[in-house]
Structures are given as structure tokens and as C-alpha cells.
Design a protein around this motif. Structure first.
Motif, PDB file in Angstrom:
ATOM      1  N   LEU A 391      41.240 -16.505  38.670  1.00  0.00           N
ATOM      2  CA  LEU A 391      40.956 -16.157  36.399  1.00  0.00           C
ATOM      3  C   LEU A 391      42.589 -16.694  36.628  1.00  0.00           C
ATOM      4  N   ARG A 392      43.987 -16.542  37.748  1.00  0.00           N
ATOM      5  CA  ARG A 392      44.861 -16.972  36.966  1.00  0.00           C
ATOM      6  C   ARG A 392      45.024 -18.051  36.943  1.00  0.00           C
ATOM      7  N   GLU A 393      44.824 -18.938  38.004  1.00  0.00           N
ATOM      8  CA  GLU A 393      44.439 -20.065  37.382  1.00  0.00           C
ATOM      9  C   GLU A 393      44.081 -21.196  36.212  1.00  0.00           C
ATOM     10  N   ALA A 394      42.563 -19.906  36.226  1.00  0.00           N
ATOM     11  CA  ALA A 394      41.917 -20.271  35.211  1.00  0.00           C
ATOM     12  C   ALA A 394      42.713 -19.934  33.325  1.00  0.00           C
ATOM     13  N   ALA A 395      43.995 -18.827  33.605  1.00  0.00           N
ATOM     14  CA  ALA A 395      44.175 -18.501  32.368  1.00  0.00           C
ATOM     15  C   ALA A 395      45.195 -19.370  32.268  1.00  0.00           C
ATOM     16  N   GLU A 396      45.835 -19.934  33.184  1.00  0.00           N
ATOM     17  CA  GLU A 396      47.146 -21.142  33.776  1.00  0.00           C
ATOM     18  C   GLU A 396      47.229 -21.972  32.495  1.00  0.00           C
ATOM     19  N   ASP A 397      46.074 -22.275  32.922  1.00  0.00           N
ATOM     20  CA  ASP A 397      45.346 -23.641  32.944  1.00  0.00           C
ATOM     21  C   ASP A 397      45.125 -23.960  31.122  1.00  0.00           C
ATOM     22  N   PHE A 398      44.614 -22.755  31.163  1.00  0.00           N
ATOM     23  CA  PHE A 398      44.347 -22.049  29.106  1.00  0.00           C
ATOM     24  C   PHE A 398      46.086 -23.026  28.536  1.00  0.00           C
ATOM     25  N   ALA A 399      46.559 -22.167  29.054  1.00  0.00           N
ATOM     26  CA  ALA A 399      48.173 -21.346  28.242  1.00  0.00           C
ATOM     27  C   ALA A 399      48.426 -22.975  28.571  1.00  0.00           C
ATOM     28  N   ARG A 400      48.260 -23.683  29.223  1.00  0.00           N
ATOM     29  CA  ARG A 400      49.001 -25.118  29.845  1.00  0.00           C
ATOM     30  C   ARG A 400      48.560 -26.252  28.711  1.00  0.00           C
ATOM     31  N   LEU A 401      47.074 -25.619  28.413  1.00  0.00           N
ATOM     32  CA  LEU A 401      46.490 -27.200  27.293  1.00  0.00           C
ATOM     33  C   LEU A 401      47.147 -26.783  26.084  1.00  0.00           C
ATOM     34  N   GLN A 402      46.704 -24.956  25.708  1.00  0.00           N
ATOM     35  CA  GLN A 402      46.804 -24.754  24.321  1.00  0.00           C
ATOM     36  C   GLN A 402      45.799 -25.028  22.997  1.00  0.00           C
ATOM     37  N   LEU A 403      44.397 -24.928  24.289  1.00  0.00           N
ATOM     38  CA  LEU A 403      43.393 -24.923  23.460  1.00  0.00           C
ATOM     39  C   LEU A 403      42.465 -24.276  23.141  1.00  0.00           C
ATOM     40  N   LEU A 404      43.703 -23.002  23.309  1.00  0.00           N
ATOM     41  CA  LEU A 404      42.153 -21.533  23.121  1.00  0.00           C
ATOM     42  C   LEU A 404      41.398 -22.091  22.277  1.00  0.00           C
ATOM     43  N   PRO A 405      41.574 -22.373  20.730  1.00  0.00           N
ATOM     44  CA  PRO A 405      40.747 -22.212  19.530  1.00  0.00           C
ATOM     45  C   PRO A 405      40.108 -22.177  19.721  1.00  0.00           C
ATOM     46  N   ALA A 406      39.705 -23.953  20.871  1.00  0.00           N
ATOM     47  CA  ALA A 406      38.027 -24.312  20.787  1.00  0.00           C
ATOM     48  C   ALA A 406      37.842 -23.744  22.049  1.00  0.00           C
ATOM     49  N   MET A 407      38.195 -22.492  22.446  1.00  0.00           N
ATOM     50  CA  MET A 407      37.059 -22.046  23.670  1.00  0.00           C
ATOM     51  C   MET A 407      37.375 -20.560  23.792  1.00  0.00           C
ATOM     52  N   THR A 408      36.870 -20.412  22.409  1.00  0.00           N
ATOM     53  CA  THR A 408      36.797 -18.769  22.340  1.00  0.00           C
ATOM     54  C   THR A 408      35.208 -18.246  22.672  1.00  0.00           C
ATOM     55  N   ALA A 409      34.131 -19.173  21.793  1.00  0.00           N
ATOM     56  CA  ALA A 409      32.537 -18.593  22.194  1.00  0.00           C
ATOM     57  C   ALA A 409      32.764 -18.301  23.849  1.00  0.00           C
ATOM     58  N   ASP A 410      33.424 -19.280  24.950  1.00  0.00           N
ATOM     59  CA  ASP A 410      34.028 -18.416  26.096  1.00  0.00           C
ATOM     60  C   ASP A 410      34.591 -18.067  26.661  1.00  0.00           C
ATOM     61  N   LEU A 411      35.566 -17.976  25.509  1.00  0.00           N
ATOM     62  CA  LEU A 411      36.496 -16.049  26.150  1.00  0.00           C
ATOM     63  C   LEU A 411      35.431 -14.776  25.493  1.00  0.00           C
ATOM     64  N   GLU A 412      34.964 -14.361  24.672  1.00  0.00           N
ATOM     65  CA  GLU A 412      34.408 -13.881  24.434  1.00  0.00           C
ATOM     66  C   GLU A 412      32.928 -13.896  25.599  1.00  0.00           C
ATOM     67  N   ASP A 413      32.669 -15.106  26.372  1.00  0.00           N
ATOM     68  CA  ASP A 413      30.836 -14.782  27.073  1.00  0.00           C
ATOM     69  C   ASP A 413      31.847 -13.844  28.668  1.00  0.00           C
ATOM     70  N   VAL A 414      33.156 -14.332  28.348  1.00  0.00           N
ATOM     71  CA  VAL A 414      33.283 -13.984  30.044  1.00  0.00           C
ATOM     72  C   VAL A 414      34.687 -12.772  29.693  1.00  0.00           C
ATOM     73  N   ALA A 415      34.210 -12.029  28.461  1.00  0.00           N
ATOM     74  CA  ALA A 415      35.258 -10.420  27.980  1.00  0.00           C
ATOM     75  C   ALA A 415      35.417 -10.077  29.437  1.00  0.00           C
TER      76      ALA A 415
END
Length: 662
Positions: A391-415
Motif C-alpha cells: 500500500l505504501r508503494e502504491a500511495a507513493e506512486d500515485f503521489a509521484r504521478l499526480q493523477l489522483l483525480p483520474a483514479m477517484t473511482a479506484d480509490l473509492e473502491d478500495v476505501a
């Protein structure tokens, strides 16, 4: 090869057979017509009149090598690949160098990447000028699509430099679009943005709209991925205006992919599904492996998101892969996500782990980050010790890519797994960005819905909301309350509903309110969601069996029973029915949910304090107090945890907050 004109041309060019007719005049006219015909064909091609050109050339009995090339390239650009292939092949074998390059492009676009790379390598040395640049472009795109990311990018960069050296600004702009699309996939968003802006300044809308339409579609994808922007609507309007200027199903399909992703970004899931279905109904477009590769995993995940697993598995293999060959990583990722939704965790573990590795090796960093996120969720569901690290690895990748808005549905699915990670003090700061806004648990479909059931989710914790097939419908808080009441207590009469929801209203006003809510269901939900039973004077209300209805309160109760703190937090977004006033029924549900969450948090926090884990106890209290800040018992436990940690600053802060409430 004969250049004999077709019958229609003979009729149009027939000389006068009256008194001035002479056989020599007829010969001269025929010769003159044959001289003009190549110029006319070339004009049609340069103007982007591909459909007219194809129609004219197909009507001829014999075609020259050049005419075959023009027909083949025209068909290729319109996405008519079965028509394009024999003509491009024959023109290539006939020695036409442009046909040689475009035949390799045809091999690429139909997914025969190894053959395309061999073809380009065999003929690169003989190409000069613009054709060498074009070959480098398509060779680079082929390598990129086949997973050779860095070599592919280098070749496309070389093609761009070659066009600039030739002074061919239009050619450079077309290559810029290819490069920008590749950079977005590898996470280089800032440079891709600059390149798209440059390309759109260079590419004209006429006479041939296809290059600009392609650029607009890629630009729209980038804008949607980055979040809401006024530029989205501008790009969409222009693309929709250009689309009628071409008959290409392929161009239509590519624009539909962008529109689908915009709907997904906005949570308009029914419209998203409609766009996917529309693409599936374009047979010529599906010959383009890029379209099929995009569609297959998304259509599969869409069906699985709604609980239609059988349809999802069918859609997964729209991207045809011969038996015995490895599945593409995008298909593996989709299959893995479907597997964890179905509860097949070992399958999900294998697929998502392999997908993450292969996507990373191919330089597909955005998709690799998504695979890691869902793999982390799978590990959480399995109770694996490796969950926090993944989870740490995935979170750091998301932060580096700066594309969180495109992944909103995925974040909600794994909330649920995100909240579980946030309960770990070592992960909490890492996950702060992903948990911003506290995403609710959405998208876990009902089981056994491979049928005609319409999925409806009812949310009452922290707000009143109803979604149909994942898409929010505009129902009033009172209508949502009626729906929740019928889920909890089916078979209620109108008088019972009035008494529960509107005890402070006069009977006529309460009856009118209930009628209004029932009318809302008929207006916004297709089908009879609420049905009546019994005699006219004592009718009772029920939910129709044609709907699969899920209420977040029932799932919250199940989480409390299971003592699942992370799931309870992901479901509890605040008090039940915050907009409902003066209803003892609603207030009773508010007290039940708040008390249940508080007691569960107290149990978990005390257990951590007893085993000398004050950091975990503090994290539990902090997470709950973010949604219910006035739970005195948790403030007291938070103070105990601070004292056990020995942090004087934290002790003073917790003591002041606790004293203020007491």
C-alpha cells in the motif's frame, strides 16, 4: 497495368457524336482524361476525401501501383483495415516506398507488432526524407505498444527531430501527438501538456480533420485525467464539431473513449456504460487493436462493477489473444480486479502482482500504480503481512504521478483498505493525500447479479444519496428516507411512512410529501421501484423484486458485528439522515450508528493500550474523531494514549480538547 477509366468516367467524358464528331477527337479526349485522373485522385487524397476516393477507385477495373497505394492509405486512415491490406501489400511489392511504410503501419494498428518491427527494420535503410521520418514514427509507436518503452520513445523523438530538420511543421505536429500520448502513459504529464498545446496550434481543421481530431482526442484524455477544467468542454465541443467531417468509425470510437472517461471521472456510470456499448457496436473500429485493447478491460470491469461477472469475463476477451500466449498486462489487471470483487483472492493476487511487474517493465507507470493499489487491497482482504508495504508503494506512486483525480473511482473502491492503512501510524502520513475527502466505500457490487436486476445503492450515513448502476440520481432527502425505510421495514402503509418521516406535519401536508417522493422515483428511476399491495384503503408499499438494493446502514451494522474497524470507518461518513429534522425514527438511527462506531473504536483503542501500542490507539481515535469530533470517550482514550507515549506537546493538546468537551 492498364489505366482504363471506369464506366462512370467514360459516360461523363463521352465526346459529342453529332456532326462535329471525329474518331481522333475521341482518342484525344480519352488521353487527356487519363492525364487528369492522377491529379484528381491526389487532390481528393490531400483534401482528406478518403471515402469518395475509395468509391471512385473501387469502381475501376484496373489500378496502378500509385492508385493502390492511395486506396490502401485512405482505407487505413478510415479504419477499413481489411480493405486496406491487400492494396497496400500489392503497392508495397510493386515498389512504392510510401506503401511500404504504410503497410508496416497497418501491421502495427492491427496488433501484429513483431511483424511490423521486422518490416520496418528491413526497409528503413532505403527510406529518405519524409518517408524515413514517418517510418521512424510508426516503428517507435510499434515498439512502445509492444512494451519496448524507451526504444519506442527514442524513435518517435528522432522522427520529430527529422520533421523539424525538414522544415515540415505539419508532419512535426502529427508526430508530436504520438509522442504526447506516449508520455502521458509513462507519467510525464507536464511535457505532454506542452506538446499537445504546440500541436493544436499547428494542426488545421480543414481540409483533412483527422490529424487535428486525433490531437483533440488525446488532449481531452489528458485534461480528464488531470481533473475538471473549462478546457474540457472546449476540446469536446470542437472534436464533436469535426467528427461529422469524416466517415471514420475509428475516429468516432477514439472520441467515444475520451467521452467515456469523462463520464467515469464525473461518476456518470450509466452514460459511461452506454459509451462503451456504442464502441462495441462499431465493427470497423474494433479492427483497430488500440481500440479493442482500450475497450476490453474497461467493459469487463464495468460489468463486474455492476455485479455482472459472466458478461465481464466475456468482454475481457474482446482483445483476442491466441491460446498459449501470455495475456496482455491490461487484461491481467482487469481479470485480477474482477477476481477480488468475486472473492477469488488467490487468483487476484497472482494476476495483479504479474500485471504490476509487467506494466512497470513496459514503462506503463500509471497503469502499474493502479495494479499495485488493487493488489494492496487484495492483500488486505487476504490478511497478508505484506499489505502495508504494498500500500505504501502504491500511495507513493500515485503521489509521484499526480493523477489522483483520474483514479477517484479506484480509490473509492478500495476505501476499506485505505482506512485500514491509515489506522497504522507508520502509513498514516503517506496515505494522507489518498484519504483526502474521506472516500466512501463504493462499487462493491451485490453477488449473484448476473441477471436483469438493476443495482441501487442507498447512502444515508453522512448524507442522503441514491445511485442507480453507480450513477447518482437527483432524489430529495425525503425520497431517500422513504427508500431506506422500505429497505429496513418493507410493507409500510402511507400513514406509517408519514408518521415516521414527518410527525411534525399536518396529515394532509405529510401525505402530500410522501406522494411527491413516490413521484420522484417514477421520474428518475426507470421501472417500478416502489410497488403497492393490499386493498385500496390499506395499501402497503414494497420495493420491486427487479432491483438489487443495498443500504449502507445494513453494511455498517455488519461491519460492527464483525468488529471490522476499517470497513466501519469507510462506510460511516457522518450522522444518518443529516437533512431530516424532527423525525424520531431518523434520530434513532443516528444514535444507533454513532454509538455503534464509538463503542467499536473504544474496544479497539483499549485493546491497543493494554498491549502497549499507544500509537495504534491514537490513530484509531483520530480517524473516528475526524467524522464525529465530539465523542468524549474517544477524547479521553486519546489523552491516555498521549500519556502512554510520553509526548508532552500531544498531552497538552489532547488535554485541552478533552477539557473543552467535558
Amino acid at each position: 497495368m492498364s489505366d482504363a477509366p471506369n464506366r462512370d468516367e467514360e459516360a461523363e467524358e463521352q465526346p459529342d457524336h453529332g456532326q462535329n464528331f471525329h474518331p481522333a477527337n475521341a482518342i484525344d479526349a480519352s488521353v487527356e482524361h487519363r492525364k487528369r485522373r492522377p491529379v484528381q485522385r491526389l487532390h481528393q487524397f490531400e483534401q482528406g476525401q478518403y471515402h469518395d476516393l475509395i468509391t471512385d477507385l473501387q469502381a475501376q477495373t484496373h489500378l496502378t501501383v500509385i492508385e493502390r497505394r492511395l486506396l490502401g492509405v485512405s482505407a487505413l486512415r478510415l479504419g477499413h483495415f481489411q480493405l486496406a491490406e491487400p492494396h497496400l501489400l500489392r503497392a508495397h511489392l510493386g515498389g512504392d516506398p510510401e506503401a511500404t511504410v504504410e503497410y508496416g503501419n497497418l501491421l502495427r494498428v492491427t496488433g501484429r507488432w513483431p511483424d511490423a518491427q521486422v518490416h520496418f527494420a528491413a526497409h528503413a535503410a532505403q527510406m529518405k526524407g519524409e518517408l524515413r521520418c514517418r517510418l521512424e514514427r510508426w516503428w517507435g509507436v510499434t515498439a512502445f505498444q509492444a512494451g519496448d518503452t524507451e526504444p519506442g520513445l527514442r524513435r518517435v523523438e528522432q522522427a520529430l527531430h527529422g520533421y523539424l530538420a525538414l522544415g515540415d511543421e505539419a508532419g512535426a505536429a502529427r508526430v508530436t501527438v504520438s509522442l504526447a500520448r506516449m508520455l502521458v502513459t509513462t507519467g510525464q504529464v507536464a511535457r505532454a501538456t506542452r506538446l499537445y498545446r504546440e500541436a493544436l496550434q499547428q494542426l488545421p481543421a480543414a481540409p483533412n480533420p483527422l490529424p487535428r481530431l486525433t490531437a483533440l482526442q488525446g488532449w481531452l484524455d489528458l485534461l480528464v485525467a488531470a481533473g475538471e477544467s473549462p478546457e474540457i468542454e472546449d476540446a469536446l465541443r470542437e472534436a464533436q464539431a469535426l467528427l461529422p467531417m469524416t466517415s471514420s468509425q475509428r475516429a468516432q470510437a477514439h472520441l467515444l473513449t475520451s467521452m467515456a472517461m469523462l463520464h467515469a471521472r464525473r461518476g456518470q456510470w450509466r452514460q459511461y456504460g452506454a459509451r462503451l456499448t456504442a464502441i462495441q457496436g462499431l465493427p470497423e473500429a474494433l479492427e483497430d487493436v488500440e481500440v479493442t485493447r482500450w475497450l476490453a478491460p474497461r467493459l469487463a470491469e464495468y460489468h463486474a462493477h455492476q455485479g455482472r461477472y459472466a458478461q465481464g469475463h466475456t468482454a475481457l476477451y474482446l482483445w483476442v489473444t491466441p491460446p498459449g500466449t501470455p495475456l496482455p498486462p491490461a487484461v491481467l489487471q482487469a481479470r485480477g480486479i474482477m477476481a477480488w470483487r468475486e472473492g477469488q483472492l488467490e487468483q487476484a493476487d497472482r494476476d495483479l502482482q504479474e500485471a504490476a511487474v509487467r506494466l512497470t517493465e513496459e514503462g506503463q507507470y500509471v497503469w502499474a500504480a493502479r495494479a499495485k493499489l488493487h493488489h494492496a487491497h487484495t492483500l488486505y482482504l487476504m490478511g497478508a503481512a505484506t499489505f502495508p508495504a504494498r500500500l505504501r508503494e502504491a500511495a507513493e506512486d500515485f503521489a509521484r504521478l499526480q493523477l489522483l483525480p483520474a483514479m477517484t473511482a479506484d480509490l473509492e473502491d478500495v476505501a476499506e483498505s485505505l482506512h485500514a492503512g491509515a489506522l497504522n501510524p507508520t502509513l498514516r502520513s503517506t496515505l494522507a493525500g489518498l484519504l483526502m475527502g474521506q472516500p466512501s466505500l463504493r462499487g462493491i457490487p451485490l453477488r449473484g447479479m448476473d441477471s436483469d436486476l438493476t443495482r441501487i445503492d442507498v447512502v444515508i450515513l453522512g448524507g442522503e444519496q441514491v445511485t442507480v448502476e453507480g450513477e447518482v440520481v437527483p432524489l430529495s432527502p425525503g425520497a431517500v428516507a422513504v427508500l431506506a425505510h422500505l429497505v429496513l421495514q418493507p410493507g409500510q402503509t402511507r400513514q406509517q411512512l408519514q408518521a415516521a418521516l414527518y410527525p411534525d406535519k399536518f396529515p394532509n401536508a405529510a401525505a402530500s410529501a410522501i406522494k411527491t417522493h413516490l413521484a420522484e422515483f417514477r421520474r428518475h428511476v426507470t421501472g417500478d421501484l416502489v410497488i403497492t399491495d393490499g386493498p385500496y384503503h390499506a395499501r402497503t408499499y414494497h420495493l420491486s423484486v427487479g432491483f438489487g438494493v443495498r443500504l449502507d446502514l445494513l453494511e455498517f451494522r455488519a461491519a460492527l458485528t464483525a468488529r471490522n474497524m476499517a470497513r466501519a470507518l469507510s462506510l460511516y461518513r457522518g450522522p444518518a439522515f443529516p437533512a431530516m429534522m424532527h423525525s424520531d425514527w431518523a434520530e434513532g438511527l443516528q444514535r444507533e450508528a454513532r454509538t455503534g462506531l464509538s463503542l467499536l473504536a473504544q474496544q479497539h483503542a483499549r485493546a491497543r493500550l493494554q498491549v502497549d501500542e499507544p500509537g495504534l490507539a491514537l490513530a484509531i481515535c483520530d480517524q473516528v474523531l475526524e467524522v464525529e469530533p465530539e465523542l468524549v470517550e474517544l477524547h479521553e482514550l486519546r489523552l491516555q494514549a498521549a500519556r502512554q507515549l510520553g509526548d508532552l506537546r500531544l498531552i497538552a493538546q489532547c488535554s485541552a480538547q478533552w477539557a473543552a468537551l467535558v
